[in-house]
Motif scaffolding. Sequence first.
Motif: not given
Length: 260
Positions: A5-28
């Motif tokens: 999930e490293t790439l998605r975590v970086q995208a989450y940090f930059d605010g580039e994920l949609d709401a559903l994906s951001a919630a998944e990363i926050e749980r992860h």
Amino acid sequence: MLCAETLRVQAYFDGELDALSAAEIERHREACAECQSLLEGLDQVRTALRQDRYYVTASPALRERILRKLDDESALKGTRSIEARRAKGWPHPFWWGAFTGVGGAAIAAGVAFFLIVPPRSNPVSDDLVSAHVRSLMPDHLIDVVSTDRHTVKPWFAGHTDVSPVVADFAPQGYRLIGGRADYFDHQRVAVVVYQHGSHVINVFSWAADGLGVLTDRTRGGYHLAFWKTGDLVHCAVSDAAWDELLGLTRLLQDLGAHDL
């Protein structure tokens, strides 16, 4: 080994994920020490970059010498250019008079228009392209993996706000590979995913809002084909050629017309 999930975590940090994906990363991140450490490191780097600014300011004397030198060079080049033009008998360039009087005002207004007025864009188109690009990131293309429409279509119930047409068009070159839920315009959007050769085609479906259907367009190298069936609006997005993309939309439109 890096977390998947490293790439998605970086995208989450930059605010580039949609709401559903951001919630998944926050749980992860709660269960993954590596990703939690990555987020903390990124935050430290951002803080350091914002606080530590290393600028070297020229002394007033040096600044004055540089500006004087530039002024001298500009004046010398301008004088030489005018003298050369007069020696050859050249007329004044066309813009000589254009920047005076009414001509100058018109040109200034035109330049101001292009500099001030931003390019026209549509937020729905931008959201669709962003969602398509995000889907191409690792582990985000498909939520339910199946080539069976009887598996994909029921999955949307409870996961999205709409139930789109789902079919496998493998004989025609458009293989159903699954579906997923996405989120934009305050809706849980259904996305049916097809593969055509080496191209991924995301078909988004959401509830119509009464504003009509957008015209087909291209954004950032991706084609967007829009249509409507009943109370649903659909958009197929891909970097496939227009004729290949429209081939799938025609199949879906014909199937949707029979289901009405």
